[in-house]
Enzyme design. Sequence first.
Site, PDB file in Angstrom:
ATOM      1  CG  HIS A  53      -0.382   0.100   2.524  1.00 11.69           C
ATOM      2  ND1 HIS A  53       0.405  -0.886   3.074  1.00 11.69           N
ATOM      3  CD2 HIS A  53      -0.431   1.096   3.463  1.00 11.69           C
ATOM      4  CE1 HIS A  53       0.800  -0.520   4.283  1.00 11.69           C
ATOM      5  NE2 HIS A  53       0.317   0.695   4.541  1.00 11.69           N
ATOM      6  CG  HIS A  55       0.135   4.358   4.676  1.00  8.87           C
ATOM      7  ND1 HIS A  55      -0.570   3.605   5.583  1.00  8.87           N
ATOM      8  CD2 HIS A  55      -0.742   5.294   4.184  1.00  8.87           C
ATOM      9  CE1 HIS A  55      -1.823   4.062   5.644  1.00  8.87           C
ATOM     10  NE2 HIS A  55      -1.950   5.070   4.809  1.00  8.87           N
ATOM     11  CG  ASP A  57       5.137   3.112   7.392  1.00  7.90           C
ATOM     12  OD1 ASP A  57       4.219   3.468   6.623  1.00  7.90           O
ATOM     13  OD2 ASP A  57       4.956   2.298   8.319  1.00  7.90           O
ATOM     14  CG  HIS A  58       4.300   0.151   4.149  1.00 13.96           C
ATOM     15  ND1 HIS A  58       4.119  -1.163   4.507  1.00 13.96           N
ATOM     16  CD2 HIS A  58       3.878   0.894   5.210  1.00 13.96           C
ATOM     17  CE1 HIS A  58       3.590  -1.209   5.735  1.00 13.96           C
ATOM     18  NE2 HIS A  58       3.439   0.026   6.173  1.00 13.96           N
ATOM     19  CG  HIS A 109      -3.808   0.099   6.757  1.00 13.37           C
ATOM     20  ND1 HIS A 109      -3.745   0.643   8.014  1.00 13.37           N
ATOM     21  CD2 HIS A 109      -2.665   0.483   6.130  1.00 13.37           C
ATOM     22  CE1 HIS A 109      -2.613   1.323   8.136  1.00 13.37           C
ATOM     23  NE2 HIS A 109      -1.942   1.249   7.007  1.00 13.37           N
ATOM     24  CG  ASP A 131       0.760  -1.281   7.768  1.00 15.97           C
ATOM     25  OD1 ASP A 131       1.683  -2.094   7.980  1.00 15.97           O
ATOM     26  OD2 ASP A 131       0.928  -0.043   7.726  1.00 15.97           O
ATOM     27  CG  HIS A 169       4.163  -1.749  11.457  1.00 13.93           C
ATOM     28  ND1 HIS A 169       5.031  -0.685  11.636  1.00 13.93           N
ATOM     29  CD2 HIS A 169       3.386  -1.439  10.398  1.00 13.93           C
ATOM     30  CE1 HIS A 169       4.767   0.239  10.721  1.00 13.93           C
ATOM     31  NE2 HIS A 169       3.773  -0.193   9.957  1.00 13.93           N
TER      32      HIS A 169
HETATM   33 ZN   LIG Z   1       0.096   1.707   6.492  1.00 18.90          ZN
END
Ligand SMILES: [Zn+2]
Length: 257
Positions: A53, A55, A57-58, A109, A131, A169
């Site tokens: 996805h 975001h 941090d990915h 998410h 996530d 995570h």
């Molecule tokens: Zn995320």
Amino acid sequence: MRLIPLPAFSDNYIWLLQDQQRLLVVDPGDAAAVLNWMTDHPGVQLDSILVTHHHADHTGGLPELVQATGALVYGPSLEKLPVTHMPVAEGDKLTWGALTLHVMDVPGHTLGHVAYWAQPTDHPPLLFCGDTLFSAGCGRLFEGSPAQMLDSLERLSALPDDTRVCCAHEYTLSNLKFALTIEPGNAALQAYAAQCRLQREQLRPTLPVDLLTERAINPFLRIRQATVRQCIDQHGGTVADDVSAFAALRQWKNEFQ
Ligand SMILES: [Zn+2]
């Protein structure tokens, strides 16, 4: 084939799959972590990147990794990424060496969130679920509805028992605290929590976890269990259906300290 959880930021894992000299990376939020690993493993070539996805941090490491390696990036057809990617969606099959990766749409998410599932010949099945599903928990609903997330989680939960859940995570201990509030009498949950505490004391990842364990301990996969349902009812009033129960449980977790 070797599966490696590469820690990044404070609690992310970038998953690496190494097959001899080939490397596949999932959700590289940080390029440096991957490039440092490659420096330590000379001769290994990164050729494919999977993204679950959008975001940061990915996806934050994508531009640098693509520039450094020329790797092909696969990602959700419904989401925009910081680099050009091959759009994938439910039912698509990707080939990486001898491995076939099956794409699943798992909105909740984010709206375009996808997961990748594969059954290697020399390793238990693998699930890269970003996530969506965490050990003993699930992702927050930033874009999707409770109905979408519950459906996504139930479809992931229906994969084979020995599937190794590779989520993005290390949230396991804090999720377990909440799970133990919901099902304090769940013996499998107590045993799993003890094992995870020990792993974290030794600075080892709690992941991957197998799906059979998750189904026994994760309250978000156990929404139809009487124990979970009674607890939700006692907390916020009786809920009529599974989606309302899931929504109430997710909301409770958002507020849980
Ligand atoms: Zn995320």
